[in-house]
Design a protein around this motif. Sequence first.
Motif, PDB file in Angstrom:
ATOM      1  N   THR A 111       0.873  -1.169   0.000  1.00 26.46           N
ATOM      2  CA  THR A 111       0.000   0.000   0.000  1.00 26.46           C
ATOM      3  C   THR A 111       0.905   1.213   0.000  1.00 26.46           C
ATOM      4  O   THR A 111       1.703   1.393   0.928  1.00 26.46           O
ATOM      5  CB  THR A 111      -0.939   0.001   1.220  1.00 26.46           C
ATOM      6  N   TRP A 112       0.820   1.988  -1.071  1.00 29.51           N
ATOM      7  CA  TRP A 112       1.714   3.121  -1.269  1.00 29.51           C
ATOM      8  C   TRP A 112       0.934   4.411  -1.474  1.00 29.51           C
ATOM      9  O   TRP A 112      -0.174   4.410  -2.006  1.00 29.51           O
ATOM     10  CB  TRP A 112       2.567   2.902  -2.516  1.00 29.51           C
ATOM     11  N   GLY A 113       1.572   5.506  -1.114  1.00 27.70           N
ATOM     12  CA  GLY A 113       1.074   6.818  -1.485  1.00 27.70           C
ATOM     13  C   GLY A 113       1.502   7.094  -2.916  1.00 27.70           C
ATOM     14  O   GLY A 113       2.602   6.726  -3.326  1.00 27.70           O
ATOM     15  N   CYS A 114       0.612   7.726  -3.687  1.00 32.49           N
ATOM     16  CA  CYS A 114       0.888   7.988  -5.098  1.00 32.49           C
ATOM     17  C   CYS A 114       0.748   9.474  -5.398  1.00 32.49           C
ATOM     18  O   CYS A 114      -0.251  10.091  -5.018  1.00 32.49           O
ATOM     19  CB  CYS A 114      -0.064   7.201  -5.992  1.00 32.49           C
ATOM     20  N   ALA A 133      -4.450  10.721  -7.640  1.00 29.14           N
ATOM     21  CA  ALA A 133      -3.418  10.556  -6.614  1.00 29.14           C
ATOM     22  C   ALA A 133      -4.064   9.920  -5.392  1.00 29.14           C
ATOM     23  O   ALA A 133      -5.265   9.685  -5.369  1.00 29.14           O
ATOM     24  CB  ALA A 133      -2.821  11.917  -6.266  1.00 29.14           C
ATOM     25  N   GLY A 134      -3.271   9.653  -4.369  1.00 25.21           N
ATOM     26  CA  GLY A 134      -3.802   9.109  -3.127  1.00 25.21           C
ATOM     27  C   GLY A 134      -3.136   7.803  -2.769  1.00 25.21           C
ATOM     28  O   GLY A 134      -2.118   7.413  -3.327  1.00 25.21           O
ATOM     29  N   VAL A 135      -3.727   7.086  -1.816  1.00 22.31           N
ATOM     30  CA  VAL A 135      -3.201   5.817  -1.337  1.00 22.31           C
ATOM     31  C   VAL A 135      -3.812   4.689  -2.163  1.00 22.31           C
ATOM     32  O   VAL A 135      -5.029   4.640  -2.356  1.00 22.31           O
ATOM     33  CB  VAL A 135      -3.508   5.632   0.161  1.00 22.31           C
ATOM     34  N   SER A 186       9.077   0.782  -5.637  1.00 25.04           N
ATOM     35  CA  SER A 186       8.179   1.817  -6.164  1.00 25.04           C
ATOM     36  C   SER A 186       7.651   1.399  -7.532  1.00 25.04           C
ATOM     37  O   SER A 186       8.080   0.396  -8.096  1.00 25.04           O
ATOM     38  CB  SER A 186       8.911   3.164  -6.274  1.00 25.04           C
ATOM     39  N   TYR A 187       6.750   2.225  -8.044  1.00 29.72           N
ATOM     40  CA  TYR A 187       6.101   1.972  -9.324  1.00 29.72           C
ATOM     41  C   TYR A 187       5.905   3.313 -10.014  1.00 29.72           C
ATOM     42  O   TYR A 187       5.528   4.293  -9.378  1.00 29.72           O
ATOM     43  CB  TYR A 187       4.762   1.276  -9.061  1.00 29.72           C
ATOM     44  N   VAL A 188       6.173   3.370 -11.323  1.00 27.81           N
ATOM     45  CA  VAL A 188       6.014   4.606 -12.097  1.00 27.81           C
ATOM     46  C   VAL A 188       5.131   4.310 -13.304  1.00 27.81           C
ATOM     47  O   VAL A 188       5.297   3.284 -13.972  1.00 27.81           O
ATOM     48  CB  VAL A 188       7.384   5.170 -12.541  1.00 27.81           C
ATOM     49  N   LEU A 189       4.201   5.216 -13.597  1.00 29.32           N
ATOM     50  CA  LEU A 189       3.228   5.050 -14.675  1.00 29.32           C
ATOM     51  C   LEU A 189       3.333   6.203 -15.678  1.00 29.32           C
ATOM     52  O   LEU A 189       3.464   7.361 -15.282  1.00 29.32           O
ATOM     53  CB  LEU A 189       1.810   5.020 -14.088  1.00 29.32           C
ATOM     54  N   THR A 246       4.571  10.437 -21.598  1.00 24.07           N
ATOM     55  CA  THR A 246       4.254  11.471 -20.614  1.00 24.07           C
ATOM     56  C   THR A 246       4.040  10.838 -19.245  1.00 24.07           C
ATOM     57  O   THR A 246       3.230   9.914 -19.100  1.00 24.07           O
ATOM     58  CB  THR A 246       2.984  12.246 -21.029  1.00 24.07           C
ATOM     59  N   TRP A 247       4.753  11.362 -18.243  1.00 20.96           N
ATOM     60  CA  TRP A 247       4.631  10.847 -16.883  1.00 20.96           C
ATOM     61  C   TRP A 247       3.244  11.140 -16.343  1.00 20.96           C
ATOM     62  O   TRP A 247       2.717  12.241 -16.490  1.00 20.96           O
ATOM     63  CB  TRP A 247       5.688  11.506 -15.998  1.00 20.96           C
ATOM     64  N   ILE A 248       2.629  10.137 -15.698  1.00 20.52           N
ATOM     65  CA  ILE A 248       1.309  10.302 -15.079  1.00 20.52           C
ATOM     66  C   ILE A 248       1.436  10.326 -13.567  1.00 20.52           C
ATOM     67  O   ILE A 248       0.886  11.187 -12.905  1.00 20.52           O
ATOM     68  CB  ILE A 248       0.352   9.162 -15.477  1.00 20.52           C
ATOM     69  N   GLY A 249       2.145   9.335 -13.023  1.00 17.90           N
ATOM     70  CA  GLY A 249       2.229   9.262 -11.572  1.00 17.90           C
ATOM     71  C   GLY A 249       3.278   8.280 -11.121  1.00 17.90           C
ATOM     72  O   GLY A 249       3.807   7.493 -11.898  1.00 17.90           O
ATOM     73  N   SER A 250       3.585   8.355  -9.835  1.00 15.62           N
ATOM     74  CA  SER A 250       4.502   7.389  -9.236  1.00 15.62           C
ATOM     75  C   SER A 250       4.016   7.074  -7.835  1.00 15.62           C
ATOM     76  O   SER A 250       3.401   7.908  -7.174  1.00 15.62           O
ATOM     77  CB  SER A 250       5.931   7.922  -9.222  1.00 15.62           C
ATOM     78  N   CYS A 251       4.285   5.856  -7.418  1.00 12.23           N
ATOM     79  CA  CYS A 251       3.847   5.367  -6.124  1.00 12.23           C
ATOM     80  C   CYS A 251       5.025   4.718  -5.427  1.00 12.23           C
ATOM     81  O   CYS A 251       5.859   4.073  -6.065  1.00 12.23           O
ATOM     82  CB  CYS A 251       2.744   4.317  -6.298  1.00 12.23           C
TER      83      CYS A 251
END
Length: 174
Positions: A37-40, A47-49, A145-148, A154-159
């Motif tokens: 369970t990660w913060g993103c 965004a969020g958990v 971690s994880y990157v999307l 184009t970067w969307i998000g990372s967690c």
Amino acid sequence: MKVLRKKIGKTVAVVAVAAGLGVVAPAAAEAGTVSVTWGCGSFGGPAGVKTFEITVTAPATATAGQTVTVQADLKQVAPAWGPTEPAGKYTGYVALELGGAASGRVDAAGMTNPAIAAGTPFRMTGGTGQLTLPTAGPVTLATRSYVLYYSTGTWIGSCGGSGATPVAATIQVS
């Protein structure tokens, strides 16, 4: 031809004996799934958990100095994914932290999403990375971690999270 099977922990070794010559099959791969369970953080996406199940597949055994390939797949299990998405809309990678007889990081890159129906889990599959195993001993692969990205790059998000990282696979290096 005679086939002998012996269970060794999670690995099944298969030895084939024919015409007096012994042939040993390659070691089976080890796969492990961990839940994180990660913060993103996000740019253009929610965004969020979030909670993910990440499966890491690696060779069960290797020799010092050998380069091996590891694989990772990811499924977002919470919160539920909303929209229907076509296959290949997203790309990404899972960062794996090395421990034990190795240190550093390997990225299981090249992940893409299969088609996603509304209300089903978001998934990314096909991530691979290579690492050279420097010395003998167990090498652990832990999720960091994880990157999307959109498929356009184009970067969307990372967690990611802080603290303990769950070990998903171990390679026994001789």
